[in-house]
Design a protein around this motif. Structure first.
Motif, short mmCIF file in Angstrom:
data_model
loop_
_atom_site.label_atom_id
_atom_site.label_comp_id
_atom_site.label_asym_id
_atom_site.label_seq_id
_atom_site.Cartn_x
_atom_site.Cartn_y
_atom_site.Cartn_z
N ASP A 85 4.08 -3.37 -3.19
CA ASP A 85 5.11 -2.38 -3.49
C ASP A 85 6.45 -2.83 -2.91
O ASP A 85 6.52 -3.70 -2.04
N SER A 86 7.52 -2.21 -3.38
CA SER A 86 8.86 -2.51 -2.90
C SER A 86 9.72 -1.27 -3.05
O SER A 86 9.46 -0.44 -3.93
N PHE A 87 10.73 -1.12 -2.19
CA PHE A 87 11.61 0.03 -2.37
C PHE A 87 13.09 -0.38 -2.37
O PHE A 87 13.96 0.36 -1.92
N GLY A 138 2.54 -1.08 2.51
CA GLY A 138 2.89 -1.01 1.09
C GLY A 138 3.52 -2.29 0.58
O GLY A 138 3.18 -2.77 -0.51
N LYS A 166 2.59 8.37 0.76
CA LYS A 166 3.56 8.88 -0.21
C LYS A 166 4.78 9.49 0.46
O LYS A 166 5.89 9.42 -0.06
#
Length: 297
Positions: free
Chosen positions: A36-38, A31, A7
């Motif tokens: 997941d992606s950012f 991730g 996190k």
């Protein structure tokens, strides 16, 4: 504790050699490979997909499905761009070489000058002087190199049409086929030599562009992740990823650190062509925008 670290670190973009050799980079990789992606909404708004007729007249009649995944640095995906008829020929050569070699990484091949060399000299072996090479996949990946003749003229012609660059002869390294085994460790790396010259740098220059072709379509996993950019490209046979490995001043673009995601179901096979600088000095040009390459698709 692992969740707490994830996190706090996921989505942080490390710089320099930390882009592939830091704990943060590995949490990003974990991730992204997990789904997941950012990517920010601003970045997403700049991306697009289209049928492209560039950069070669051949594609006027046979448009390619182009998806731009990042503008700076530039990452483009040509979906299922390599016809299966071409891949079929390449596959027959690939399987033959792997089956006939007790250890594909010790295959002997001919250089452009006709001199026999061991391809281990051009692989990222453990004693490679580049920083971060110790993080590469070694025990769980089989590698074979292909001369231009082994790869086939049609495969090379398609690569040149898609990239608008010289990929034959001294224009690029030999085609390298990577066979990833189940359970391989995830190791991040950059394709640029980072100032540590190999046997071909003086005559051919550094690696400035990477051209990756998916040879298989794993059912689950097996994509290529870019931990500093926040996304991965899903695998599909014949799909190509094109990215700039170097900045416009010729130095390594650490943002392009990448690695393959674990294939949970199916096999991940890729073929990579690392394109060199000197044979493409008039073809790979800078944009009018400072720091950008000219990628007109």
């Amino acid at each position: 504790m692992r969740d707490i670290h994830y996190k706090t670190k996921f989505g942080v973009r490390p710089s320099g050699q930390d882009s592939y050799a830091s704990v943060t980079a590995y949490y990003n990789l974990m991730g992204i490979c997990s789904g997941d992606s950012f990517l920010s909404e601003t970045d997403r708004a700049k991306l697009f997909c289209k049928l492209s007729t560039k950069p070669h007249p051949f594609f006027i009649l046979n448009p390619i499905k182009l998806e731009v995944r990042s503008w700076s640095p530039y990452v483009a995906v040509f979906h299922e761009a390599i016809p299966k008829s071409i891949l079929g020929y390449f596959w027959s050569s690939t399987v033959s070489l792997f089956l006939n070699a007790t250890n594909p990484t010790t295959e002997i091949l001919k250089t452009q000058s006709g001199e026999a060399v061991n391809i281990l000299e051009d692989l990222n072996v453990p004693d490679d002087p580049r920083d971060g090479v110790k993080y590469r996949i070694k025990p769980a990946m089989s590698v074979a190199h292909f001369t231009d003749e082994q790869a086939g003229e049609r495969f090379l012609n398609y690569a040149e049409m898609l990239t608008a660059l010289n990929v034959k002869g001294e224009g690029a390294d030999t085609f390298r086929v990577n066979q990833y085994l189940h359970g391989n460790p995830l190791r991040i790396h950059c394709d640029h030599l980072q100032g540590h010259n190999d046997a071909f740098t003086e005559e051919q220059g550094d690696r400035i562009v990477s051209f990756l072709v998916f040879l298989t379509s794993p059912e689950v996993g097996g994509g290529t992740a870019f931990p500093n950019l926040g996304f991965k490209v899903e695998p599909a046979m014949g799909t190509v990823i094109y990215w700039d490995s170097a900045l416009t001043d010729g130095s390594c673009d650490f943002r392009m650190a990448h690695e393959g995601c674990y294939a949970a179901h199916g096999l991940r096979w890729t073929s990579v062509k690392l394109i060199r600088q000197k044979a493409n000095i008039l073809k790979k040009t800078c944009s009018t925008r400072e720091g950008y390459w000219n990628n007109d698709y």
